[in-house]
Motif scaffolding. Sequence first.
Motif, PDB file in Angstrom:
ATOM      1  N   VAL A 118     -38.331  -4.587  37.180  1.00 14.13           N
ATOM      2  CA  VAL A 118     -38.497  -3.125  37.088  1.00 14.13           C
ATOM      3  C   VAL A 118     -39.809  -2.787  36.397  1.00 14.13           C
ATOM      4  O   VAL A 118     -40.572  -1.916  36.852  1.00 14.13           O
ATOM      5  CB  VAL A 118     -37.303  -2.493  36.340  1.00 14.13           C
ATOM      6  CG1 VAL A 118     -37.591  -1.019  36.024  1.00 14.13           C
ATOM      7  CG2 VAL A 118     -36.034  -2.603  37.167  1.00 14.13           C
ATOM      8  N   ASN A 119     -40.090  -3.473  35.286  1.00  9.78           N
ATOM      9  CA  ASN A 119     -41.338  -3.215  34.567  1.00  9.78           C
ATOM     10  C   ASN A 119     -42.558  -3.570  35.409  1.00  9.78           C
ATOM     11  O   ASN A 119     -43.547  -2.826  35.439  1.00  9.78           O
ATOM     12  CB  ASN A 119     -41.354  -4.013  33.254  1.00  9.78           C
ATOM     13  CG  ASN A 119     -40.369  -3.484  32.239  1.00  9.78           C
ATOM     14  OD1 ASN A 119     -39.971  -2.331  32.292  1.00  9.78           O
ATOM     15  ND2 ASN A 119     -39.967  -4.332  31.308  1.00  9.78           N
ATOM     16  N   ASP A 120     -42.490  -4.715  36.099  1.00 10.36           N
ATOM     17  CA  ASP A 120     -43.619  -5.139  36.925  1.00 10.36           C
ATOM     18  C   ASP A 120     -43.843  -4.183  38.091  1.00 10.36           C
ATOM     19  O   ASP A 120     -44.996  -3.894  38.461  1.00 10.36           O
ATOM     20  CB  ASP A 120     -43.377  -6.558  37.466  1.00 10.36           C
ATOM     21  CG  ASP A 120     -43.455  -7.621  36.376  1.00 10.36           C
ATOM     22  OD1 ASP A 120     -43.937  -7.315  35.266  1.00 10.36           O
ATOM     23  OD2 ASP A 120     -43.009  -8.764  36.630  1.00 10.36           O
ATOM     24  N   PHE A 121     -42.749  -3.696  38.691  1.00 10.33           N
ATOM     25  CA  PHE A 121     -42.871  -2.758  39.812  1.00 10.33           C
ATOM     26  C   PHE A 121     -43.537  -1.461  39.352  1.00 10.33           C
ATOM     27  O   PHE A 121     -44.500  -0.991  39.971  1.00 10.33           O
ATOM     28  CB  PHE A 121     -41.499  -2.470  40.400  1.00 10.33           C
ATOM     29  CG  PHE A 121     -41.515  -1.484  41.540  1.00 10.33           C
ATOM     30  CD1 PHE A 121     -41.861  -1.890  42.820  1.00 10.33           C
ATOM     31  CD2 PHE A 121     -41.196  -0.150  41.327  1.00 10.33           C
ATOM     32  CE1 PHE A 121     -41.895  -0.986  43.874  1.00 10.33           C
ATOM     33  CE2 PHE A 121     -41.220   0.758  42.375  1.00 10.33           C
ATOM     34  CZ  PHE A 121     -41.576   0.340  43.653  1.00 10.33           C
ATOM     35  N   LYS A 122     -43.037  -0.896  38.263  1.00 11.24           N
ATOM     36  CA  LYS A 122     -43.595   0.369  37.781  1.00 11.24           C
ATOM     37  C   LYS A 122     -45.043   0.209  37.319  1.00 11.24           C
ATOM     38  O   LYS A 122     -45.843   1.151  37.424  1.00 11.24           O
ATOM     39  CB  LYS A 122     -42.729   0.925  36.659  1.00 11.24           C
ATOM     40  CG  LYS A 122     -41.361   1.414  37.130  1.00 11.24           C
ATOM     41  CD  LYS A 122     -40.562   2.036  35.992  1.00 11.24           C
ATOM     42  CE  LYS A 122     -39.245   2.600  36.499  1.00 11.24           C
ATOM     43  NZ  LYS A 122     -38.450   3.227  35.411  1.00 11.24           N
ATOM     44  N   ALA A 123     -45.379  -0.987  36.828  1.00 10.95           N
ATOM     45  CA  ALA A 123     -46.744  -1.229  36.368  1.00 10.95           C
ATOM     46  C   ALA A 123     -47.755  -1.105  37.505  1.00 10.95           C
ATOM     47  O   ALA A 123     -48.935  -0.822  37.268  1.00 10.95           O
ATOM     48  CB  ALA A 123     -46.844  -2.606  35.731  1.00 10.95           C
ATOM     49  N   SER A 130     -50.280   8.880  35.845  1.00 10.45           N
ATOM     50  CA  SER A 130     -50.694   9.285  34.497  1.00 10.45           C
ATOM     51  C   SER A 130     -49.963   8.504  33.419  1.00 10.45           C
ATOM     52  O   SER A 130     -49.632   9.036  32.360  1.00 10.45           O
ATOM     53  CB  SER A 130     -50.461  10.796  34.295  1.00 10.45           C
ATOM     54  OG  SER A 130     -51.184  11.543  35.253  1.00 10.45           O
ATOM     55  N   GLY A 131     -49.665   7.251  33.713  1.00 12.96           N
ATOM     56  CA  GLY A 131     -49.028   6.393  32.725  1.00 12.96           C
ATOM     57  C   GLY A 131     -47.546   6.590  32.574  1.00 12.96           C
ATOM     58  O   GLY A 131     -46.932   6.012  31.683  1.00 12.96           O
ATOM     59  N   ILE A 132     -46.920   7.411  33.440  1.00 15.91           N
ATOM     60  CA  ILE A 132     -45.475   7.647  33.371  1.00 15.91           C
ATOM     61  C   ILE A 132     -44.883   7.332  34.747  1.00 15.91           C
ATOM     62  O   ILE A 132     -44.591   8.235  35.540  1.00 15.91           O
ATOM     63  CB  ILE A 132     -45.151   9.104  32.970  1.00 15.91           C
ATOM     64  CG1 ILE A 132     -45.932   9.475  31.712  1.00 15.91           C
ATOM     65  CG2 ILE A 132     -43.659   9.278  32.737  1.00 15.91           C
ATOM     66  CD1 ILE A 132     -45.765  10.912  31.294  1.00 15.91           C
ATOM     67  N   PRO A 133     -44.712   6.066  35.069  1.00 19.25           N
ATOM     68  CA  PRO A 133     -44.256   5.681  36.409  1.00 19.25           C
ATOM     69  C   PRO A 133     -42.743   5.828  36.598  1.00 19.25           C
ATOM     70  O   PRO A 133     -41.973   4.924  36.301  1.00 19.25           O
ATOM     71  CB  PRO A 133     -44.687   4.207  36.504  1.00 19.25           C
ATOM     72  CG  PRO A 133     -44.675   3.723  35.090  1.00 19.25           C
ATOM     73  CD  PRO A 133     -45.034   4.895  34.229  1.00 19.25           C
ATOM     74  N   VAL A 134     -42.319   6.973  37.085  1.00 23.25           N
ATOM     75  CA  VAL A 134     -40.916   7.200  37.430  1.00 23.25           C
ATOM     76  C   VAL A 134     -40.654   6.571  38.804  1.00 23.25           C
ATOM     77  O   VAL A 134     -41.516   6.616  39.688  1.00 23.25           O
ATOM     78  CB  VAL A 134     -40.605   8.711  37.463  1.00 23.25           C
ATOM     79  CG1 VAL A 134     -39.161   8.972  37.875  1.00 23.25           C
ATOM     80  CG2 VAL A 134     -40.888   9.328  36.101  1.00 23.25           C
ATOM     81  N   ALA A 183     -45.620  -5.098  45.476  1.00 22.42           N
ATOM     82  CA  ALA A 183     -44.730  -3.987  45.149  1.00 22.42           C
ATOM     83  C   ALA A 183     -43.497  -3.995  46.054  1.00 22.42           C
ATOM     84  O   ALA A 183     -42.370  -3.764  45.595  1.00 22.42           O
ATOM     85  CB  ALA A 183     -45.475  -2.653  45.276  1.00 22.42           C
ATOM     86  N   LEU A 184     -43.700  -4.281  47.339  1.00 19.51           N
ATOM     87  CA  LEU A 184     -42.569  -4.350  48.265  1.00 19.51           C
ATOM     88  C   LEU A 184     -41.612  -5.485  47.886  1.00 19.51           C
ATOM     89  O   LEU A 184     -40.392  -5.314  47.915  1.00 19.51           O
ATOM     90  CB  LEU A 184     -43.082  -4.556  49.696  1.00 19.51           C
ATOM     91  CG  LEU A 184     -43.801  -3.351  50.337  1.00 19.51           C
ATOM     92  CD1 LEU A 184     -44.490  -3.776  51.624  1.00 19.51           C
ATOM     93  CD2 LEU A 184     -42.827  -2.206  50.589  1.00 19.51           C
TER      94      LEU A 184
END
Length: 283
Positions: A118-123, A130-134, A183-184
């Motif tokens: 999850v962290n790697d995907f949002k990164a 803007s640094g807030i990857p929902v 990402a996929l």
Amino acid sequence: MGALCSCFCESNDEPTHRTPLLTGGQNKPVTSQHVPSYVKTSSTTSQSAVTQPPPPSARQHRPEALKEQDFVTSLDHVAPVSLHQLPAQLAALNKTFQDHAKLYNEQHDHFKQLRQAVNDFKAKFVADTSGIPVMADCLRILADRCGGATLTAKREKRCIQLQYDAREVSEKCTGLPEDTLEALELYNKINRQVKSILDKSPQVSRSLELVLEEEHNLKKEVTKADLSNTDGPEALRRCTENINRLRKLPGFIETIQKYTEKSFKEVLEGSKVLLKEIGTEVA
């Protein structure tokens, strides 16, 4: 971009959370009966200041925020477990302990991999959010990055797998092809970990509960074993400590389930946004 199959509706019951909020002692207001007689209290303002109770704590006005904070904090307490080995005379009991430690540790490993995925995907989308990857925003951006490459989706219970041709994605995507392909794959990995955790957690929890219900009999096995006056007390101490360590695990499993279900709900909602971006209706 090709259409994804519209098969993302699922109703998940919200997981329970047994971690109570920490509550401190209440400050008792000072009343006028404790004011010495030689202190003048004729002023209404002074009397009011003496008898007025302290303002309510801000904690009482943010119960939901506090619950979420407790949950996030509890994630840091979830850890793998290591149990003591017992003497050879207690081989069966030792196997029971070690088997359950292994069951739990496998779940913890999947949980760790899920959080990392999850962290790697949002990164991958920090710069565009803007640094807030929902999650929903990330999937909307991912749809744009694929640049018209055909994506389809295979939906199973508690799992969604995106299917695509890596060469087509590489040719049509915007930006670096490896970023889009990674990402996929992370999206698919998140879903695989979700399925593994949610499928197995109820069985692991129940098995742990059954062992804990037999605490008296487990200790009785130790006292009945043919152990020396030195080995007997030490074996009983190790058995007791193993039980105490196992006692924490059902709570850890519950926290793992709650985080996992929350993550999958975000994926489901985000996938609806992705479908909307490419003009596909969601059933």
